[in-house]
Every structure is written in structure tokens, then in C-alpha cells.
Design a protein around this motif. Structure first.
Motif, PDB file in Angstrom:
ATOM      1  N   TYR A 422     -13.360   0.448  15.862  1.00 53.18           N
ATOM      2  CA  TYR A 422     -12.411  -0.344  15.062  1.00 53.18           C
ATOM      3  C   TYR A 422     -10.955  -0.150  15.490  1.00 53.18           C
ATOM      4  O   TYR A 422     -10.046  -0.156  14.654  1.00 53.18           O
ATOM      5  N   GLN A 423     -10.745   0.043  16.765  1.00 53.86           N
ATOM      6  CA  GLN A 423      -9.381   0.175  17.304  1.00 53.86           C
ATOM      7  C   GLN A 423      -8.620   1.354  16.687  1.00 53.86           C
ATOM      8  O   GLN A 423      -7.394   1.312  16.528  1.00 53.86           O
ATOM      9  N   ILE A 424      -9.355   2.396  16.342  1.00 51.19           N
ATOM     10  CA  ILE A 424      -8.715   3.622  15.880  1.00 51.19           C
ATOM     11  C   ILE A 424      -8.314   4.415  17.118  1.00 51.19           C
ATOM     12  O   ILE A 424      -9.163   4.926  17.854  1.00 51.19           O
ATOM     13  N   HIS A 434      -3.026   4.236  15.275  1.00 50.44           N
ATOM     14  CA  HIS A 434      -3.306   2.842  14.942  1.00 50.44           C
ATOM     15  C   HIS A 434      -4.732   2.751  14.420  1.00 50.44           C
ATOM     16  O   HIS A 434      -5.631   3.474  14.873  1.00 50.44           O
ATOM     17  N   ALA A 435      -4.960   1.855  13.486  1.00 50.90           N
ATOM     18  CA  ALA A 435      -6.316   1.672  12.956  1.00 50.90           C
ATOM     19  C   ALA A 435      -6.504   0.243  12.500  1.00 50.90           C
ATOM     20  O   ALA A 435      -5.622  -0.342  11.883  1.00 50.90           O
ATOM     21  N   GLY A 436      -7.677  -0.303  12.801  1.00 51.73           N
ATOM     22  CA  GLY A 436      -8.053  -1.582  12.224  1.00 51.73           C
ATOM     23  C   GLY A 436      -8.174  -2.709  13.208  1.00 51.73           C
ATOM     24  O   GLY A 436      -7.628  -2.682  14.313  1.00 51.73           O
ATOM     25  N   GLU A 437      -8.929  -3.693  12.767  1.00 52.84           N
ATOM     26  CA  GLU A 437      -9.078  -4.939  13.496  1.00 52.84           C
ATOM     27  C   GLU A 437      -9.429  -6.013  12.478  1.00 52.84           C
ATOM     28  O   GLU A 437      -9.799  -5.705  11.329  1.00 52.84           O
ATOM     29  N   ALA A 438      -9.319  -7.244  12.877  1.00 49.25           N
ATOM     30  CA  ALA A 438      -9.545  -8.355  11.944  1.00 49.25           C
ATOM     31  C   ALA A 438     -10.927  -8.268  11.315  1.00 49.25           C
ATOM     32  O   ALA A 438     -11.922  -8.024  11.999  1.00 49.25           O
ATOM     33  N   GLY A 459      -2.831  -1.769  11.541  1.00 53.70           N
ATOM     34  CA  GLY A 459      -1.619  -1.275  12.192  1.00 53.70           C
ATOM     35  C   GLY A 459      -1.558   0.229  12.050  1.00 53.70           C
ATOM     36  O   GLY A 459      -2.527   0.931  12.369  1.00 53.70           O
ATOM     37  N   LYS A 460      -0.443   0.724  11.509  1.00 55.71           N
ATOM     38  CA  LYS A 460      -0.264   2.164  11.335  1.00 55.71           C
ATOM     39  C   LYS A 460       0.060   2.446   9.863  1.00 55.71           C
ATOM     40  O   LYS A 460       1.233   2.487   9.464  1.00 55.71           O
TER      41      LYS A 460
END
Length: 688
Positions: A422-424, A434-438, A459-460
């Protein structure tokens, strides 16, 4: 509450206030994830209410088996119906509350005292520890004999559902040496009953149209049908006591202990735990919260395959009635539930259980209720793991467990640096996380309605980076305690320093005197996100930056102390209530004052104003740390103590309406609501 008897007592006057009494709910648990629960009057107002909700695969796969047992008493040729039921259309019948003199809770059992012309019936319920069973004891006080008639109403359903007559159940009833067994179908689990010398009258009836008002308010199916196999009748003499035992299983698993033995065992167990933790010397509130905390600590036998033989297979139920064990909730609640209460062996078991499920540098978000594989959609559970281990070491000085888990903590740091699900991933430009995705919800503000993530916070996020800073500080501390190579310690020092500098430079919202909720936001632009992608939404998440021991405000100079005081002041004015912290400022156009309506409406309000008690722990801890004012800090907590008599009795609800009168809502007993109140209450109780 009574300090001498450790009881919460409701008198007749309160019990005659029917609407209020139906909104109060009691809970008994068994340490397996199973429970018994209903309203204060005994009426079932939820699909989750019942006398035996058993965990078939502890602590999950909870199945409702015994919904209720209604009573009639014939005394002096008069029939008195003691039950209270609500039917479709809001009709309440019978009205047994008119005979109800007191209801008493002591943390181990529940007692209803019914006063009748010429006598009294005292009904007591208790659940034996680590057994899927319920004991019902009836004691009769009077001058002449009476007849007691019971109506056992059965169900077989997942506890998230309602039961209906047309569901295809064909109940099988068998006589056993102990009493009876019941099955809704050939492959269904058996519900068994232990009785002696009762008259049985076969019925084979369905009672249709029980109304569950709480489900109606939640916009869900709110009607249920229950099955009556037969009635049970017995003549009882003055002073006589009779007991029925219901359990999950067949005759070979018949509980052997008497009602008196079970009740004494439950009381002695808690007293011994209290004494071992020194709670017998603390105030009444501390002891009550101790008992509330005990309800959430459960076994997870499925973890045996990944645990050493001598490690207890422990976990934490996030909330009753419908949550299973969640990683985030467990790590946040662990210090209050099992460290403040001195249950260190169980704390170690919980930490080892979750560490065994570590995957790609992430702890599970939750173990699903039906026993499927764990889910990993969380960014903060793993970071709270560091804080839980640090709290454990601070309480126990158990360097052996720290040494065992340290490689896993190192692995987590490595995964977060190179990137995991999850883009962590650490942003190399500023060392922030950074963390998260759509389409994914990763923080504790985690509601998703269809494809709509209500508070995405991609985001952060502020608390995630406060936790990241804290985790690096803990790694530096533990590496030093374990005498790791100097180069390793220095790497954590350097990385934390980079995080600290970036956090303090980028999160401070100078114009308003608090911290941005998210920076480098990737959410859909709106009036709260500026051209530099900084989300200025006022939420309580920023409080953890001040409260965490190695957080961004850990080393306070005059400038940071002034900023911390400003954050506390802003949060106090807009977010602080007597019931906890609002999740959004009332001045925000997205604010919801009521947590009500159907599931979509409630979910939309869940983190958009709705009060959560647990973040008040961070507020009070930060306030006490800044001002060292025990009296004021305690004053923020004292209103929550009154909640032990509201909503979930003897416990603290999950959420409350953001606007007055702040109704208790959500789960009736929430682990981190209780744990944070208990943790801070004891800290302040012991403070000099």
C-alpha cells in the motif's frame, strides 16, 4: 458503585424508566471470545444479544445458541410473568420490569431480584472462565411454595445475523443423562442443557416478531424469530435454589462444577489478579476498570502452531459485540489492559502471538471473524507494536523477550525503508513515512463505504509520522539496552534526527497554532488542503506527537513546550468533551453531530465529528507531561467514570454522539476506551 461490595446496583426507580433501561446493556464474557448480553431489563434489543453466544473457533466464529429464557412464577394462585420482550410495532409484553426491584453487577455475575406479593425470585447469571457455557440460578425467598416455569428460546445463527422461522431449520431434541441436547440441523453444533427433576411440556413452537430497536436505529434488519422446544416447570420451596446449565457441546462435555463453585472461582480469580497487581490497594474506580479490562483478554488457540509451548496464546477482542481481535486495537490497548494490570505473562503472549503473524514488515490489521487468513491493511498497527514492546520492557525489564523480538523490529524498519504494501515507504527526501493509495484505508480513521474511503488521509499523516519517530527512538533505546554495535545504534539516531527535523519543520501550522493532519496529501483537493498539499483539518491525531515517549515533542525546549501548549489549547477548545475527543471540529463543514441512521450514514459520521473516548488518553498524558498538574489531568477523566452506568454497563462504549446529549453508541464495550482510561487513571492515582 459500591466500594465495599464492588458492585453496580440499579434500583427499582431506574428500572421503571423503561426507555433508559432498554438503552443500558450488560455483558458477561468467558475469555474465549464468547459472551452473554442483553438490556438491563433482560429484553434483547440487538441481534447480538443472547444468553450464550459461543466462540466455535476461539476467539472468533461466534454463534448465538441460547437467545433467552423467559420466566413465569405461580404464587398464591397468581401468575407473574417476569420477562420483558419488545415486539414488532414497539409493543412491550410481558412487562416483567414492574416486579424488578434491583439489578446488580459485580464484574463476574449478574443478579436480577424480582419482588412479588408473598415472595421474591433472585435470578443470577454467570459464565465460567474458558468455557462456552452459561449458568442460570434461581433462588426463591417466600413463605409458601411456588411454581417456576421457564421458556427456553433457542437460535442457531452467526451472531451478526437475525434468525427467521423460514430459514430451513429442523430442530432435533434428544434426552440425555444430563438433560437435553438441541440441534438446528444434522451438522449444526449441539446446545446442551443440564437439569434435574423438571417437568417437561413439549411445544415445538416459533415465537415470531421480536423487535430489536438498536438494529432498527442502525438501519438493519431488526426482527427475529425464536424457537421454543418445550417448557420447563418445577415446584420450588422457600429458600430453595435451582440451577440450569447450558453449554456448547454434547453430553461428554457436561460442566461438572456447581453454580456456587463457578461463581466463587470467578470471584477468586479476579481478586487474585487484583492482589497480584496491587489493585486491592487502589481506589474503587481502578478496581472497576480492572474488571472491565479483563473482558477483552482472550485466548487464540490457532496461534499455538506458531508459538512456543510455554507461551500463552493470548489476544485482545477489540470490542463487544461485533469486533474480533485487531492488531491496531490490540497494540494500543495492551499497556492498559495487561501492563497496568500486572498481567505480564499474558502481555508477552499477546506480543509473541502478533509477532508470529508479521509479514512484509506489517502486523495484521485484523483476524476475520470467520477464521480466514489475517488482513494487513493497516499502517499504524505495526508502529504501535514498537510502543507496546517499549511499554512492556518499561514495566518488566524483561530483556529476554526484547532480544527475541528485536530482530523482528529491525525487519519492520527495513521493510518500511524499502517499501511494503500500500505504498508504505520512507520518503528519502525527508525521511518521513508515506502511506496509502487510492481506495485503501490504512489509519485508525479507516471507514470505507463501497469504493468511497471517507477519510483517506493518503500522504504523510501526522500520527503515523509521530509513531515513526517514536519507533526509531525505541529502536535506538532497545539497541543500546541490548548492547548492539555502535554503528547500528548511530544509524537509528541519525534516521530519527532526520525525521525529527522534517516533522517539526513541515507539520507546524503556524497560522492556527496546531499540526497539519496530513502533509504531501494525495487526497482530492478541497478547501482544507492548501497549494502545498497540506491538510489543515483539525483532528485529535496530532496529540500523539506530544504524548509518545520518543515522539517529535519528546525533548521539550521552550519553543516546543509553547507549541505543545498551543496544540493542547486548540484541541481542548474544539475537540475535547466530557466523553472523549471529537474526531473533527464542529466548525468544519464536514462535521456530523450525530452518529445515527443506516450504515452508510453512520460510517460517514464515524470519524467526522463522532466522539471517541480512547484519544483522550493522549490528551491527558500530554497535558500532564506539559503542566505536571495531577488535579487538572484527573478532572479530564472523571466524567468518563460516570459512563460505567450508561450504555455498556461496567465498561466504556466505542463512540458517543458528537453533539449533546452525547448518547453512548457503537460497541457497548471497547478495549481501547477502557484501557486508555484505566492506564491514565492509574498513572495519576499513583502520581505524587
Amino acid at each position: 458503585m459500591s466500594e465495599e461490595n464492588y458492585t453496580i446496583v440499579f434500583q427499582a426507580g431506574e428500572l421503571r424508566e423503561v426507555e433508559q433501561a432498554l438503552g443500558r446493556e450488560w455483558l458477561l464474557t468467558n475469555g474465549l471470545g464468547g459472551f452473554a448480553s442483553a438490556s438491563l431489563l433482560g429484553a434483547n434489543t440487538r441481534r447480538y444479544h443472547g444468553l450464550l453466544i459461543a466462540a466455535e473457533n476461539p476467539p472468533v466464529q461466534r454463534t448465538s445458541l441460547l437467545s433467552r429464557v423467559d420466566e413465569e412464577v405461580i404464587l398464591n394462585n397468581q401468575t407473574f410473568q417476569l420477562a420483558v420482550n419488545e415486539w414488532e410495532g414497539g409493543v412491550i409484553e410481558p412487562k416483567g420490569y414492574q416486579y424488578l426491584e434491583t439489578v446488580t453487577l459485580d464484574g463476574t455475575s449478574l443478579e436480577f431480584r424480582y419482588t412479588l406479593p408473598g415472595g421474591a425470585i433472585i435470578k443470577t447469571l454467570c459464565m465460567p472462565y474458558h468455557q462456552n457455557a452459561i449458568y442460570l440460578n434461581y433462588r426463591y425467598e417466600g413463605q409458601i411454595s411456588a411454581n417456576l416455569k421457564l421458556f427456553p428460546l433457542l437460535c442457531h445463527k452467526d451472531h451478526h445475523q437475525e434468525q427467521h422461522k423460514n430459514s430451513g431449520q429442523i430442530w432435533q431434541i434428544e434426552t440425555t443423562d444430563a438433560g437435553f441436547s438441541y440441534q438446528s440441523s444434522e451438522n449444526a453444533p449441539k446446545l446442551s442443557l443440564k437439569i434435574q427433576d423438571w417437568q417437561i411440556e413439549p411445544k415445538n413452537l416459533w415465537y415470531e416478531g421480536y423487535h430489536h430497536r438498536a438494529e432498527a436505529e442502525r438501519g438493519l434488519d431488526f426482527s427475529e424469530d425464536l424457537y421454543l422446544p418445550h417448557t420447563l416447570s418445577k415446584r420450588i420451596e422457600p429458600g430453595e435454589s435451582v440451577t440450569l446449565v447450558w453449554w456448547l457441546g454434547d453430553e461428554g462435555q457436561t460442566p461438572a462444577a456447581s453454580f456456587e463453585e463457578v461463581r466463587a472461582t470467578l470471584q477468586n480469580r479476579l481478586k487474585q489478579l487484583e492482589k497480584a497487581a496491587g489493585f486491592d490497594k487502589l481506589d474503587e474506580v481502578s478496581r472497576w476498570l480492572f474488571r472491565a479490562a479483563d473482558q477483552f483478554v482472550v485466548t487464540r488457540p490457532s496461534a499455538r502452531a506458531v508459538l512456543p509451548p510455554d507461551v500463552p496464546d493470548r489476544s485482545v477482542i477489540a470490542g463487544y459485540h461485533w469486533f474480533s481481535d485487531w492488531g491496531r486495537d490490540t497494540m494500543i490497548a495492551l499497556p492498559g489492559l495487561v501492563l497496568t494490570t500486572g498481567r505480564y505473562t499474558e502481555a508477552a503472549g499477546i506480543l509473541r502471538t502478533f509477532a508470529a503473524y508479521l509479514d512484509k514488515g506489517m502486523l495484521p490489521n485484523r483476524f476475520p471473524d470467520s477464521g480466514e487468513e489475517p488482513e494487513y491493511n493497516t499502517v499504524d498497527a505495526t508502529l504501535w507494536f514498537f510502543q507496546a514492546i517499549y511499554a512492556y520492557y518499561s514495566a518488566t525489564k524483561d530483556l529476554k523477550l526484547v532480544a527475541e523480538l528485536y530482530p523482528k523490529l529491525s525487519e519492520i524498519i527495513e521493510w518500511h525503508q524499502k517499501g511494503t504494501r500500500y505504498q508504505i515507504k520512507v520518503d528519502q527526501s525527508d525521511s518521513l513515512l508515506h502511506a496509502g493509495e487510492a481506495g485503501v484505508q490504512l489509519t485508525w480513521m479507516d471507514v470505507k463505504i463501497g469504493d468511497w474511503v471517507v477519510t483517506p488521509r493518503v500522504g504523510k499523516p501526522v500520527e503515523i509520522n509521530a509513531l515513526w519517530c517514536n519507533a526509531l527512538g525505541i529502536m535506538q533505546f532497545l539497541a543500546s539496552e541490548l548492547k548492539q554495535p555502535e554503528i547500528e545504534i548511530n544509524n537509528y539516531v541519525k534516521l530519527r534526527e532526520q525525521v525529527l527535523q522534517s516533522f517539526l519543520a513541515k507539520f507546524w501550522y503556524a497560522e492556527e497554532g496546531f499540526l497539519y493532519d496530513v502533509i504531501d496529501s494525495e487526497d482530492v483537493p478541497n478547501q482544507y488542503i492548501d497549494e502545498q498539499k497540506r491538510d489543515c483539518t483539525l483532528r485529535p491525531n496530532q496529540l500523539f506527537a506530544i504524548s509518545l515517549p520518543f515522539g517529535p515533542f519528546a525533548e521539550l525546549n521552550d519553543e516546543l513546550k509553547e507549541k505543545a501548549a498551543s496544540i493542547l489549547d486548540v484541541c481542548a477548545k474544539s475537540l475535547l468533551t466530557d466523553y472523549g475527543m471529537r474526531t473533527l471540529s464542529p466548525n468544519d463543514l464536514r462535521y456530523y453531530g450525530r452518529f445515527t441512521g443506516n450504515q452508510k450514514q453512520r460510517d460517514a459520521a464515524y470519524h467526522q465529528g463522532t466522539i471517541w473516548p480512547w484519544p483522550i488518553g493522549a490528551f491527558v498524558e500530554a497535558h500532564y507531561r506539559i503542566y505536571k498538574d495531577k488535579t487538572t489531568a484527573r478532572a479530564f477523566l472523571e466524567p468518563l467514570i460516570k459512563l460505567l452506568r450508561e450504555g455498556g454497563l461496567g465498561s466504556i462504549n466505542e463512540v458517543y454522539d458528537a453533539d449533546a446529549p452525547h448518547r453512548p453508541l457503537g460497541c457497548i464495550a471497547q478495549a481501547w476506551s477502557v484501557s486508555e482510561l484505566l492506564r491514565l487513571w492509574v498513572i495519576l492515582e499513583k502520581a505524587v
